[in-house]
Design a protein around this motif. Structure first.
Motif, PDB file in Angstrom:
ATOM      1  N   GLN A  66       1.260  -0.582  -3.055  1.00  0.00           N
ATOM      2  CA  GLN A  66       0.115  -1.288  -2.490  1.00  0.00           C
ATOM      3  C   GLN A  66      -0.330  -2.427  -3.398  1.00  0.00           C
ATOM      4  N   LYS A  67      -0.305  -2.214  -4.703  1.00  0.00           N
ATOM      5  CA  LYS A  67      -0.680  -3.274  -5.629  1.00  0.00           C
ATOM      6  C   LYS A  67       0.303  -4.429  -5.546  1.00  0.00           C
ATOM      7  N   LEU A  69       2.105  -5.234  -2.900  1.00  0.00           N
ATOM      8  CA  LEU A  69       1.861  -5.918  -1.627  1.00  0.00           C
ATOM      9  C   LEU A  69       0.636  -6.826  -1.723  1.00  0.00           C
ATOM     10  N   GLU A  70      -0.412  -6.366  -2.410  1.00  0.00           N
ATOM     11  CA  GLU A  70      -1.619  -7.185  -2.547  1.00  0.00           C
ATOM     12  C   GLU A  70      -1.315  -8.446  -3.365  1.00  0.00           C
ATOM     13  N   LYS A  71      -0.492  -8.307  -4.386  1.00  0.00           N
ATOM     14  CA  LYS A  71      -0.127  -9.474  -5.190  1.00  0.00           C
ATOM     15  C   LYS A  71       0.676 -10.480  -4.374  1.00  0.00           C
ATOM     16  N   ASN A  73       0.525 -10.943  -1.140  1.00  0.00           N
ATOM     17  CA  ASN A  73      -0.328 -11.540  -0.113  1.00  0.00           C
ATOM     18  C   ASN A  73      -1.256 -12.599  -0.671  1.00  0.00           C
ATOM     19  N   LYS A  74      -1.517 -12.605  -1.954  1.00  0.00           N
ATOM     20  CA  LYS A  74      -2.446 -13.573  -2.555  1.00  0.00           C
ATOM     21  C   LYS A  74      -1.806 -14.862  -2.809  1.00  0.00           C
TER      22      LYS A  74
END
Length: 74
Positions: A66-67, A69-71, A73-74
């Motif tokens: 999840q971390k 994926l968040e990186k 997406n930014k």
């Protein structure tokens, strides 16, 4: 093959108990029962520890994914 508890008739249980009584004697049966109970308890503790370790590994892998994926997406 799956064996259900109701597959053993009450008569078979009586025969098993009589044979155990003849083989081990009335003085050894309580000791045997206690030893089997202790062994099963330790086995359950060991297997639950293994399962808990597996769950923790999966959770930490999901958090890392999840971390990542968040990186992305930014």
């Amino acid at each position: 093959m799956v064996m259900h508890l109701n597959a053993i008739s009450p008569f078979a249980v009586v025969i098993i108990c009589v044979v155990a009584l003849l083989v081990f004697g009335p003085k050894k049966l309580p000791e045997l029962g206690r030893a089997m109970g202790t062994t099963l308890r330790e086995f359950k503790k060991g297997t639950s520890g293994l399962l808990d370790d597996e769950d923790e590994k999966k959770k930490s892998a999901n958090v890392i994914e999840q971390k990542d994926l968040e990186k992305e997406n930014k």
